[in-house]
Design an enzyme around this catalytic site. Structure first.
Site, PDB file in Angstrom:
ATOM      1  CB  THR A 131      -0.995   0.008   1.336  1.00  0.00           C
ATOM      2  OG1 THR A 131      -1.322   1.189   1.176  1.00  0.00           O
ATOM      3  CG2 THR A 131      -0.295  -0.233   2.485  1.00  0.00           C
ATOM      4  CG  ASP A 133      -3.036   4.227   1.784  1.00  0.00           C
ATOM      5  OD1 ASP A 133      -2.737   5.319   1.068  1.00  0.00           O
ATOM      6  OD2 ASP A 133      -4.051   3.784   2.004  1.00  0.00           O
TER       7      ASP A 133
HETATM    8  O1  F6P Z   1      -5.141   2.508  -0.181  1.00  0.00           O
HETATM    9  C1  F6P Z   1      -4.558   3.266  -1.288  1.00  0.00           C
HETATM   10  C2  F6P Z   1      -5.227   4.327  -1.956  1.00  0.00           C
HETATM   11  O2  F6P Z   1      -4.741   4.895  -2.981  1.00  0.00           O
HETATM   12  C3  F6P Z   1      -5.637   5.420  -0.808  1.00  0.00           C
HETATM   13  O3  F6P Z   1      -4.646   6.233  -0.370  1.00  0.00           O
HETATM   14  C4  F6P Z   1      -6.894   6.093  -1.483  1.00  0.00           C
HETATM   15  O4  F6P Z   1      -7.725   6.624  -0.585  1.00  0.00           O
HETATM   16  C5  F6P Z   1      -7.672   4.915  -2.131  1.00  0.00           C
HETATM   17  O5  F6P Z   1      -6.722   4.153  -2.255  1.00  0.00           O
HETATM   18  C6  F6P Z   1      -8.306   5.202  -3.433  1.00  0.00           C
HETATM   19  O6  F6P Z   1      -8.768   4.104  -4.030  1.00  0.00           O
HETATM   20  P1  F6P Z   1      -9.613   3.869  -5.361  1.00  0.00           P
HETATM   21  O7  F6P Z   1      -8.507   3.834  -6.296  1.00  0.00           O
HETATM   22  O8  F6P Z   1     -10.389   2.749  -5.348  1.00  0.00           O
HETATM   23  O9  F6P Z   1     -10.160   5.451  -5.648  1.00  0.00           O
END
Ligand code: F6P
Length: 353
Positions: A131, A133
């Site tokens: 991740t 994050d």
């Molecule tokens: O978990 C990784 C992440 O990029 C987060 O930082 C973000 O909130 C989310 O995924 C966005 O997800 P998606 O690509 O489903 O909008």
């Protein structure tokens, strides 16, 4: 030995480098056959796989995305394609048909939760944390995080020069979900004047105070703002809700909220940039390529040693592993006593309190 590998959840720079390291290690050390599963757990549900040999992973180390594809809603225990029904027995049956001795799941907390439940049904699993994050429990650093921090830092550098030229308050909204790691590290690296993270709800009057003071002296202010940040007493800024997703809340927009909160109190213009998926795309940094290779190699070593239902982790600078049961569904937040927070305060960065 035959091993399946899949990438689940949102993508992340370094996924291909992990796949490459898993395949190379398993083929070279064990003579194993590796099966690539397409689009995360969806490939096991819809029976879409392809062989991954040494030739298939050649040149992957520098590439972004995932050659296997991914999916962030394909939970076999609540499959959206079958009205939320549990199709996990079908997944286990297919894995048996494929003759899989083990499955490598490269994913975030949601994928680890699924991996754990799959392992309880008898398929030996090894997890590999992914991740941008950097919020997975038990591991100090996830691959992809360094790349995201580099991209956000570059954006802050660029916003600083244009903010300087116009005398503006420049807000940069970063990803990171409910954790502030990206905003904190990139904010420090990019010399942000204010860093706002979910772990420390901000006081609007304090942020206004910093911007006003800088309006007098430097004329411009740069604010690194995590998407999960909230004002004291306020709630999360939710862009939309996706009810069929395991993580139904899509964050986004707090940068615009803060802009509207600040503007009436300032003479200069306040502008917001929401960086979005740029933070997840493109080639991994050299640091992430090495880290991803270490993760992939460590996952293959767990398989070689017959240590299943565990996730590889980085502790300090050492690779280790923890039971999947201990990571499933948990997140790691910036602790109140983290040294980077102290370094920020002591070097004059406002944390909005
Ligand atoms: O978990 C990784 C992440 O990029 C987060 O930082 C973000 O909130 C989310 O995924 C966005 O997800 P998606 O690509 O489903 O909008």
């Amino acid at each position: 030995m035959r091993v399946g590998v899949l990438t689940g959840g949102g993508d992340c720079p370094g996924l291909n480098a992990v796949i490459r390291a898993v395949v190379k290690s398993l083929v070279r050390q064990l003579g194993a056959e590796v099966i690539g599963i397409e689009q995360g757990f969806l490939g096991l549900i819809q029976r879409r796989v392809r062989p991954l040999d040494l030739r298939a992973v050649a040149g992957l180390i520098a590439t972004g995305g995932t050659v296997l594809g991914t999916h962030n809603r394909a939970d076999p225990f609540a499959y959206f394609g079958a009205g939320g029904a549990d199709v996990s027995d079908g997944v286990i049956a297919y894995a048996r048909e494929l003759g899989l001795d083990a499955l490598v799941v490269i994913g975030g907390d949601g994928s680890m939760d699924i991996a754990h439940r799959i392992s309880l049904k008898g398929l030996p699993v090894v997890g590999c944390p992914k991740t941008i994050d950097n919020d997975l429990e038990h591991t100090d650093r996830c691959f992809g995080f360094d790349t995201a921090v580099a991209i956000v830092t570059d954006a802050l550098d660029r916003l600083t020069t244009t903010g300087q030229s116009h005398g503006r308050v420049m807000i940069l909204e970063t990803m990171g979900r409910y954790a502030g790691w990206i905003a904190l590290e990139a904010g420090l690296a990019g010399g942000a004047d204010v860093i706002l993270i979910p772990e420390i709800p901000y006081r609007l009057d304090k942020v206004i105070e910093v911007c006003r003071e800088r309006e007098q002296r430097q004329r411009f202010t740069v604010i690194a703002l995590a998407e999960g940040a909230t004002a004291e007493g306020g709630g999360l800024t939710v862009q939309e809700r996706i009810e069929t997703s395991p993580d139904p809340i899509r964050l986004g927009g707090v940068g615009n909220l803060l802009r509207h909160q600040l503007q009436p109190h300032l003479d200069c213009e306040v502008r917001t940039t929401i960086l979005g998926h740029v933070q997840r795309g493109g080639a991994p940094t050299p640091f992430d390529r090495v880290l991803a290779t270490r993760y992939g190699h460590a996952a293959a070593q767990l398989i070689q040693r017959g240590e299943f239902n565990r996730m590889v982790v980085l502790r300090g600078n050492e690779m280790a592993s923890v039971p999947l049961a201990e990571v499933a569904g948990r997140n790691r937040h910036v602790p109140a006593d983290h040294p980077l927070l102290q370094a920020a305060r002591d070097t004059g960065v406002s944390l909005g309190v």
